[in-house]
Design an enzyme around this catalytic site. Structure first.
Site, PDB file in Angstrom:
ATOM      1  CD  GLU A 126       9.475  -0.727  -5.467  1.00 59.32           C
ATOM      2  OE1 GLU A 126       9.486   0.234  -4.379  1.00 59.32           O
ATOM      3  OE2 GLU A 126       8.974  -0.205  -6.424  1.00 59.32           O
ATOM      4  CB  THR A 181       3.243   1.406  -1.954  1.00 59.60           C
ATOM      5  OG1 THR A 181       3.551   2.371  -2.671  1.00 59.60           O
ATOM      6  CG2 THR A 181       2.824   0.183  -2.756  1.00 59.60           C
TER       7      THR A 181
END
Ligand code: ADP
Length: 308
Positions: A126, A181
């Protein structure tokens, strides 16, 4: 000796409202298909989809590098990725590739990793998308069901969702920024009031109790977030209308899926999920945005197939 494995890893929704960075749930809707093959030297990403092919910028590539280093794997690894989960829409696309890679390498080298070790490696991926390591989507994608992620030390609790839980998802056709994000983490308040904290903790507790008691209505009615959703909703045109429409059509609760812009409504088999998803579509249409809507149930997790 097994030379290759194929992993189908599900999309996921993170946060479920008040469980920011803590809750995740795998969804039985879209799956990334990742084939890992022992081949050549180093790590090579092969994909015809619009994702970075440089392993240090690809979520799966980062996971493979970390696992190769940790377990002193000498082989080269080819990672063939077929994306089915659109990247950047809050459906855990970057996480699905990362989770598939961790699960696949675990199988390929018979590493027998614990859930926490698997999720720990998948979370490293991530960094390529969100800029930081976070585990909610990868835990859901790698393990399936509803997950609670406790950090320092990492501990993942998995609860099998109730059979009658139904999710309606609306994915708006928006241009999403690169590393969305990361961008949408920037708008979250750094400090929160005690009363907001209490509201979110009470709802988060309701969600956990709902999953433990297999009570879909309690889960859905607890999907209420007074901290992150109000700070992020301006990034989603029509959000208030989409939410109101879904609630009026019978949803128990509605929130942003992960960092958005997808919106997710929680309901059960007693309600007309088609009516709810159509109401969400109309909400986006009123804001002059088209959207793709679908109805799904939670996913049981990745499907692994051994090659030769
Ligand atoms: P999502 O919620 O869909 O994961 P993010 O904004 O968190 O959305 O991640 C998408 C970003 O991650 C995009 O900029 C994309 O290029 C990058 N990315 C890197 N590797 C991958 C991958 N294997 N799959 C999807 N996106 C990836």
């Amino acid at each position: 000796m097994v030379k290759s494995v194929t992993v189908r890893a599900p999309c996921s929704t993170a946060n479920l409202g008040p469980g920011f960075d803590v809750f995740g749930m795998a969804l039985d809707a879209l799956y990334d298909n990742v084939v890992l093959t022992k081949k050549g030297k180093g790590i090579v990403i092969v994909s015809s989809d619009n994702i970075p092919l440089n392993p240090s910028k690809n979520t799966a590539g980062l996971v493979a590098s970390a696992m190769k280093k940790k377990f002193k794997i000498k082989d080269g690894i080819e990672i063939k990725i077929k994306k089915n989960i659109p990247a950047g829409y809050g459906m855990g696309s970057s996480a699905a590739s990362a989770a598939a890679c961790a699960v696949g390498i675990n199988k390929l080298y018979n590493l027998k990793l614990t859930d926490e070790e698997l999720v720990g490696f998948a979370g490293i991926g991530e960094k390529a998308s969100a800029g930081i390591i976070h585990y909610d989507n990868v835990a859901a994608s790698a393990l399936g069901g509803f997950v609670i992620v406790k950090t320092t030390p990492l501990k993942v609790v998995k609860i099998q969702p109730p059979n009658d839980l139904v999710l309606c998802v609306a994915v708006p056709e928006l241009m999403v920024p690169e590393k969305k994000t990361k961008v949408s983490r920037g708008v979250i308040p750094k400090k929160v009031s005690l009363s907001d904290m209490i509201k979110n903790i009470s709802n988060a507790s309701g969600i956990v109790a709902g999953f433990s008691e297999r009570n879909s209505e309690l889960i859905g009615r607890s999907v209420q977030d007074v901290i992150v959703e109000p700070a992020r909703k301006h990034m989603i045109p029509g959000f208030d209308k989409v939410k109101k429409n879904a609630l009026t059509a019978g949803a128990y609760g509605v929130t942003i899926s992960g960092a958005g812009p997808s919106v997710i409504a929680f309901t059960d088999k007693k309600h007309d999920s088609k009516k709810i998803s159509n109401a969400m579509k109309r909400g986006f249409k009123d804001a002059k945005k088209e959207s793709n809507v679908f109805v799904c149930k939670p996913s049981k997790g990745p499907i692994i197939k051994k090659g030769k």
